[in-house]
Scaffold this motif. Sequence first.
Motif, PDB file in Angstrom:
ATOM      1  N   UNK A   1     -32.509   0.951 -20.309  1.00 19.96           N
ATOM      2  CA  UNK A   1     -33.137  -0.121 -19.341  1.00 19.96           C
ATOM      3  C   UNK A   1     -34.012  -1.454 -20.314  1.00 19.96           C
ATOM      4  N   UNK A   2     -33.332  -1.344 -20.721  1.00 18.41           N
ATOM      5  CA  UNK A   2     -34.008  -2.520 -22.166  1.00 18.41           C
ATOM      6  C   UNK A   2     -34.895  -2.311 -22.707  1.00 18.41           C
ATOM      7  N   UNK A   3     -35.358  -1.164 -23.272  1.00 12.20           N
ATOM      8  CA  UNK A   3     -36.317  -0.662 -23.582  1.00 12.20           C
ATOM      9  C   UNK A   3     -36.544  -0.893 -25.287  1.00 12.20           C
ATOM     10  N   UNK A   4     -37.802  -0.993 -26.248  1.00 11.65           N
ATOM     11  CA  UNK A   4     -37.456  -0.791 -27.470  1.00 11.65           C
ATOM     12  C   UNK A   4     -38.506   0.016 -28.484  1.00 11.65           C
ATOM     13  N   UNK A   5     -38.533   1.795 -27.834  1.00 13.72           N
ATOM     14  CA  UNK A   5     -38.991   2.858 -28.386  1.00 13.72           C
ATOM     15  C   UNK A   5     -39.193   2.914 -29.579  1.00 13.72           C
ATOM     16  N   UNK A   6     -40.100   3.569 -30.041  1.00  8.21           N
ATOM     17  CA  UNK A   6     -40.370   3.744 -31.787  1.00  8.21           C
ATOM     18  C   UNK A   6     -39.110   4.584 -32.507  1.00  8.21           C
ATOM     19  N   UNK A   7     -39.075   5.733 -31.131  1.00  6.20           N
ATOM     20  CA  UNK A   7     -38.316   6.974 -31.238  1.00  6.20           C
ATOM     21  C   UNK A   7     -37.795   6.894 -30.017  1.00  6.20           C
ATOM     22  N   UNK A   8     -35.789   8.096 -30.619  1.00  7.65           N
ATOM     23  CA  UNK A   8     -35.206   8.079 -29.716  1.00  7.65           C
ATOM     24  C   UNK A   8     -35.329   9.052 -28.421  1.00  7.65           C
ATOM     25  N   UNK A   9     -34.451   8.272 -27.491  1.00 13.82           N
ATOM     26  CA  UNK A   9     -35.655   8.738 -26.089  1.00 13.82           C
ATOM     27  C   UNK A   9     -35.119  10.378 -25.993  1.00 13.82           C
ATOM     28  N   UNK A  10     -36.277  11.733 -25.264  1.00 14.12           N
ATOM     29  CA  UNK A  10     -35.225  13.081 -25.241  1.00 14.12           C
ATOM     30  C   UNK A  10     -34.544  12.932 -24.582  1.00 14.12           C
ATOM     31  N   UNK A  11     -33.680  11.900 -23.295  1.00 15.27           N
ATOM     32  CA  UNK A  11     -32.680  12.283 -22.587  1.00 15.27           C
ATOM     33  C   UNK A  11     -31.714  12.398 -23.579  1.00 15.27           C
ATOM     34  N   UNK A  12     -29.995  12.561 -22.867  1.00 11.94           N
ATOM     35  CA  UNK A  12     -28.791  13.261 -23.249  1.00 11.94           C
ATOM     36  C   UNK A  12     -28.659  11.371 -23.592  1.00 11.94           C
ATOM     37  N   UNK A  13     -27.704  11.013 -24.231  1.00 13.82           N
ATOM     38  CA  UNK A  13     -27.692   9.476 -24.999  1.00 13.82           C
ATOM     39  C   UNK A  13     -26.266   9.959 -25.614  1.00 13.82           C
ATOM     40  N   UNK A  14     -26.215   7.760 -26.416  1.00 14.04           N
ATOM     41  CA  UNK A  14     -25.244   8.234 -27.231  1.00 14.04           C
ATOM     42  C   UNK A  14     -26.622   6.867 -28.208  1.00 14.04           C
ATOM     43  N   UNK A  15     -25.764   7.184 -29.371  1.00 14.74           N
ATOM     44  CA  UNK A  15     -26.142   6.286 -30.414  1.00 14.74           C
ATOM     45  C   UNK A  15     -25.677   6.084 -31.458  1.00 14.74           C
ATOM     46  N   UNK A  16     -26.184   4.616 -31.861  1.00 16.22           N
ATOM     47  CA  UNK A  16     -24.868   3.721 -33.254  1.00 16.22           C
ATOM     48  C   UNK A  16     -26.400   3.491 -33.809  1.00 16.22           C
ATOM     49  N   UNK A  17     -25.674   3.335 -35.333  1.00 12.24           N
ATOM     50  CA  UNK A  17     -26.903   2.537 -36.014  1.00 12.24           C
ATOM     51  C   UNK A  17     -25.637   1.243 -36.822  1.00 12.24           C
ATOM     52  N   UNK A  18     -26.619   0.814 -36.925  1.00  6.39           N
ATOM     53  CA  UNK A  18     -25.881  -0.664 -37.081  1.00  6.39           C
ATOM     54  C   UNK A  18     -26.417  -1.138 -38.161  1.00  6.39           C
ATOM     55  N   UNK A  19     -26.099  -1.624 -40.162  1.00 10.59           N
ATOM     56  CA  UNK A  19     -27.190  -1.447 -40.699  1.00 10.59           C
ATOM     57  C   UNK A  19     -26.246  -3.420 -40.870  1.00 10.59           C
ATOM     58  N   UNK A  20     -26.723  -4.382 -41.342  1.00 14.78           N
ATOM     59  CA  UNK A  20     -26.592  -5.644 -40.734  1.00 14.78           C
ATOM     60  C   UNK A  20     -27.736  -6.766 -42.521  1.00 14.78           C
ATOM     61  N   UNK A  21     -26.204  -7.189 -42.932  1.00 16.84           N
ATOM     62  CA  UNK A  21     -26.920  -7.554 -43.911  1.00 16.84           C
ATOM     63  C   UNK A  21     -27.738  -8.821 -43.784  1.00 16.84           C
ATOM     64  N   UNK A  22     -28.643  -9.030 -43.813  1.00 12.00           N
ATOM     65  CA  UNK A  22     -30.115  -9.599 -42.945  1.00 12.00           C
ATOM     66  C   UNK A  22     -29.648 -11.604 -43.067  1.00 12.00           C
ATOM     67  N   UNK A  23     -29.537 -12.129 -43.461  1.00 13.40           N
ATOM     68  CA  UNK A  23     -28.661 -13.277 -43.645  1.00 13.40           C
ATOM     69  C   UNK A  23     -27.814 -13.536 -42.648  1.00 13.40           C
ATOM     70  N   UNK A  24     -27.184 -12.796 -42.515  1.00  9.67           N
ATOM     71  CA  UNK A  24     -25.680 -12.756 -41.942  1.00  9.67           C
ATOM     72  C   UNK A  24     -26.705 -12.571 -39.940  1.00  9.67           C
TER      73      UNK A  24
END
Length: 596
Positions: free
Chosen positions: A497-520
């Motif tokens: 729903x293009x929201x920006x929660x503070x924690x992951x939602x309770x529903x079943x969902x796929x999750x991706x974590x991306x660490x990006x170099x800040x300058x790029x």
Amino acid sequence: MTSQRATVVLSLDAEAVGSLKEGVNFKKNPEDAKCYIIYKSNDGLKACRNQCKHQGGLFIKDIEDLDGRTVKCTKHNWKLNVSNMKYMNPPDSFLQDELEVEISDDGGLQLLELKPIDPWLADPREPLELQEGEVKVAYITHACMELQLGQRRFMFDPWLKGPAFARGWWLLHEPPPDSLDRLCAADLIYISHMHSDHLSFPTLKVLSERRPDVPIYVGDTLRPVFWYLQQSQVKLTNINVIPFGVWQNIDDHLRFMILMDGVHPEMDTCIIVDYKGHMILNTVDCTRPNGGRLPQNVDLMLSDFAGGASGFPMTFYGGKYNDSWKAQFIKNERKKLLNYKALLVKSLQPKIYCPFAGYFVEAHPSDRYMKDTNVKNTAEDLSALINELAPNILTWTPKPGAVLDLGLALRDHTNSEAITNPPANTKIYKDSWEFDLYVDELNSAISSEIFKHQSWIQFYYTWAGFRNYNLVVRVIETDDNFESLTGGYDYLVDFLDLSFPTTRPDREHSYVEIKNRIGVMRYVVLHGRLWDDLYIGFQNRISRDPDIYHHKFWNHFQTELPVCRPDWDWLLQRVTPVQEDTPQDNSWIGNYCVVL
């Protein structure tokens, strides 16, 4: 002559795809009653029309075939091996035209047909004898070649200075000292696609300052090759977008044709150059150029060879992604790529073959891990395999500045004067890259005013336009070692729903974590650039749960972001000046693109 088009001839939903059995499957399009054959194996799916090339008869299952690979024509009993699209009876008679199989994100598929499939056959020309020195091919660096064709000079994909993919790729080979002069003196330039190791704005900036009106030719891809031109501040005034599959006549003897890639028609292209009936085929980075149908017996063929041009799996962490698994994976992938390229060359039987477009290095000190572990094929390995499989084909693995005299080479492969190598004291490999100049430019985005307002996050992802997909992404800004930064952003985006929660939602969902170099990351956000800079440029580290590839997400951020950059000025006019963590009212956000 009409341009080449890709047409959808059959669509199957996910259920129909799931019901396909191993071996031969017959399918009919209910709209026009035309029939197709789909062959399923461990290697994937192949497809073609259910129509014999002899006299147009329909194929049926061949009851004598125990392997489930062949079909038999009802008219004259001709047999087709659908696993390789070759006719078995009579042997060596025809090759069946293969359709592109495009799998959708929901598991369905489409069969696409290129029409015409072999447009280079229009207006054929008998080859005329080439004089010594009339056609010369000079290797410059990476994917950059200079072709001397009579009195004209044609240059391909000039990446001569600066990095590609933000700061992830740097030139391995030192271009000849006069390479920029040669670029600026070219009569025409072909740029195959928008990736920055082919479309190099640092290089083109020099061209724009010295000769902005040089004719540049690109294919009519779905995303324009020069989509970023206006924002780049590079002033080029003679860019020509060419329809696919149509000869472009430059003079009485020289013409060229741009073809699309079957796997990535939205962005990749390749080219055929014809001079006095002699053809040069450059497939560049295409995964399946022209849907796999290419001219045979060309005089010179050029293609990539190296591999290693992806963030997967080297930038992934967690689960199975340890160094030993990655090493075995890329070893297998390199071998598959090497065999594919060698068999392709063998099947096309060019008189001369040159591997190129793989000479990059992860040179920045912060990417030492990538440099040490992202092992690539060598041009020599591929040439050796081709020499073994097709010893009649001459292979050429040039160093920067080497020149092939095509006329001499065609008359006598063994003529030592056909190839001129650079002098013995020529510098082949780069050992300095002006890191600070380019990295400082990227890092200048860190202090941009927009990042003082947390509302940039909602504004940016709304501008990006990706939603209605059950994926939650955590984005973490890091230092060069991918360690979290104090004061850096760390946020979640729920793309359902293009929201920006503070924690992951309770529903079943796929999750991706991306660490990006800040300058790029901030440079990409600030300028509305594609995420290839992060992903292909090795500027992030990724984990995912479950461990599946989300094509729809990555394809959007790598190829489908808006062409116009985010209108940050509009945002800044409406935010409250930052005063010690003042909460921002984001309810007004609504306009996202700047009109340049």
